[in-house]
Scaffold this motif. Sequence first.
Motif, mmCIF file in Angstrom:
data_model
loop_
_atom_site.group_PDB
_atom_site.id
_atom_site.type_symbol
_atom_site.label_atom_id
_atom_site.label_comp_id
_atom_site.label_asym_id
_atom_site.label_seq_id
_atom_site.Cartn_x
_atom_site.Cartn_y
_atom_site.Cartn_z
ATOM 1 N N LEU A 134 0.952 -1.362 -0.094
ATOM 2 C CA LEU A 134 0.068 -0.017 0.134
ATOM 3 C C LEU A 134 0.797 1.169 0.088
ATOM 4 O O LEU A 134 0.587 2.011 -0.786
ATOM 5 C CB LEU A 134 -0.779 -0.230 1.170
ATOM 6 C CG LEU A 134 -2.030 -1.105 1.236
ATOM 7 C CD1 LEU A 134 -2.763 -1.053 2.589
ATOM 8 C CD2 LEU A 134 -3.083 -0.698 -0.038
ATOM 9 N N VAL A 135 1.919 1.251 0.956
ATOM 10 C CA VAL A 135 2.575 2.662 0.960
ATOM 11 C C VAL A 135 3.750 2.557 0.133
ATOM 12 O O VAL A 135 4.367 3.768 -0.194
ATOM 13 C CB VAL A 135 3.246 2.767 2.311
ATOM 14 C CG1 VAL A 135 2.082 2.615 3.508
ATOM 15 C CG2 VAL A 135 4.259 1.660 2.746
ATOM 16 N N SER A 238 -5.105 10.380 -3.507
ATOM 17 C CA SER A 238 -5.323 9.084 -4.030
ATOM 18 C C SER A 238 -6.310 8.413 -3.026
ATOM 19 O O SER A 238 -5.906 8.707 -1.600
ATOM 20 C CB SER A 238 -4.264 8.177 -4.237
ATOM 21 O OG SER A 238 -3.491 8.435 -5.245
ATOM 22 N N VAL A 239 -7.505 7.765 -3.159
ATOM 23 C CA VAL A 239 -8.139 6.855 -2.117
ATOM 24 C C VAL A 239 -7.867 5.538 -2.455
ATOM 25 O O VAL A 239 -7.999 4.944 -3.620
ATOM 26 C CB VAL A 239 -9.686 7.186 -2.400
ATOM 27 C CG1 VAL A 239 -10.606 6.289 -1.188
ATOM 28 C CG2 VAL A 239 -9.954 8.661 -1.847
ATOM 29 N N ILE A 240 -7.339 5.005 -1.583
ATOM 30 C CA ILE A 240 -6.770 3.476 -1.690
ATOM 31 C C ILE A 240 -7.912 2.565 -0.578
ATOM 32 O O ILE A 240 -7.667 2.709 0.371
ATOM 33 C CB ILE A 240 -5.408 2.998 -1.675
ATOM 34 C CG1 ILE A 240 -4.537 4.188 -1.915
ATOM 35 C CG2 ILE A 240 -5.012 1.658 -1.741
ATOM 36 C CD1 ILE A 240 -4.622 4.310 -3.577
ATOM 37 N N THR A 241 -8.736 1.724 -1.477
ATOM 38 C CA THR A 241 -9.806 0.979 -0.667
ATOM 39 C C THR A 241 -9.155 -0.081 -0.636
ATOM 40 O O THR A 241 -9.148 -0.983 -1.618
ATOM 41 C CB THR A 241 -11.168 1.302 -1.074
ATOM 42 O OG1 THR A 241 -12.069 0.329 -0.150
ATOM 43 C CG2 THR A 241 -11.249 0.978 -2.447
ATOM 44 N N PHE A 242 -9.056 -0.912 0.438
ATOM 45 C CA PHE A 242 -8.300 -2.239 0.621
ATOM 46 C C PHE A 242 -9.054 -3.311 1.192
ATOM 47 O O PHE A 242 -8.532 -4.548 1.531
ATOM 48 C CB PHE A 242 -6.960 -2.288 0.863
ATOM 49 C CG PHE A 242 -6.588 -1.866 2.403
ATOM 50 C CD1 PHE A 242 -6.729 -2.754 3.294
ATOM 51 C CD2 PHE A 242 -6.511 -0.558 2.452
ATOM 52 C CE1 PHE A 242 -6.226 -2.298 4.622
ATOM 53 C CE2 PHE A 242 -6.448 0.158 4.112
ATOM 54 C CZ PHE A 242 -6.104 -1.092 4.880
ATOM 55 N N GLY A 243 -10.327 -2.896 1.986
ATOM 56 C CA GLY A 243 -11.077 -3.865 2.646
ATOM 57 C C GLY A 243 -12.464 -3.377 2.767
ATOM 58 O O GLY A 243 -12.838 -2.290 2.452
#
Length: 328
Positions: A134-135, A238-243
Amino acid sequence: MSTSATMKAWVVPEKGGRDILQYQDVPVPTISSTQVLVKNEYGGLNMVDSYFRSGLYPQTYPYITGREGAGKVVAIGSEVTSFAVGDRVAYMVTGAFAEFVAVPAAGAIVKLADSIPTQIAAASMLQVLTALTLVKDSYAVKPGDFVLINAAAGGVGQILCQLVKSLGGHAIGCVSTDAKAKLASAAGAEYVINYIEVPDYVPKIMEITNGKGCQVVYDGVGKSTFNDCLRAVARLGSVITFGNASGPVDPLNLITLSQKNIKLMRPTLFNYLTTPEEFKYWSGIWLDYLKDGKLNIAIYKTYPIAEYVSAAEALETRKSTGKVVLKY
């Protein structure tokens, strides 16, 4: 190696909730020439286990649940040269919540250095690899970035707080209790917001970021937080949706993203690990972090394997902070 032909395992017979889980006798896996057989000592729980069980992610039933664990190699296939009987290992394959598991010798398993406890390996592999991708790839955090981390006291959340701080970013942790706020702060969150006390927390984020919003939002919660993620992110952010801890995100009108030219991504860890080379690269970074003591792996509680249902409840109802672990 046990001489028994059967072992205890947690089986998901069909799509459903925790009530359909069955702890039963199943055959000990027979390994191929390119696999190793691992006798499990610890297993790590993850929300993704519930996504497959519920049918949110495609899955063929029945199957043995669990996707990461650690233990000792007790048998190797005829073509395997990279592992030996007795090696301490950690791995990521389906079928971890059982006494034994067959694992491909390439692309899914690593040896553990003497300095890495077996329990810590089982508690950290999937979550740390998730946080690292992610990072470093989904959005590469840079010094000075403001980073919103939802569920900042959870297993991935606490790791994200540590990584963002180490990369020079300003971590803003969002949590639901004062106790969780302390955990997020201890993990490296520079700012912590209790969304129960401040239900509309976006103005607070704007205050922290001088009205600009966050360069990136990491969200593992899903349905209940997604709209606020879009509000809290900066222009060109950025929107990072991972769950999907609160459920899957509702359908989105893409024109919404154009209001701030928002970049939206929905990564999954295993698409970063599709080749042995990719697995070696990312798992090598993870092992280096553990060997060098760069990360604190917070374990919420270790449950006996027979109490998996209670362990899953603690994770899936968001009672847990840090990692939930099984001991065999």
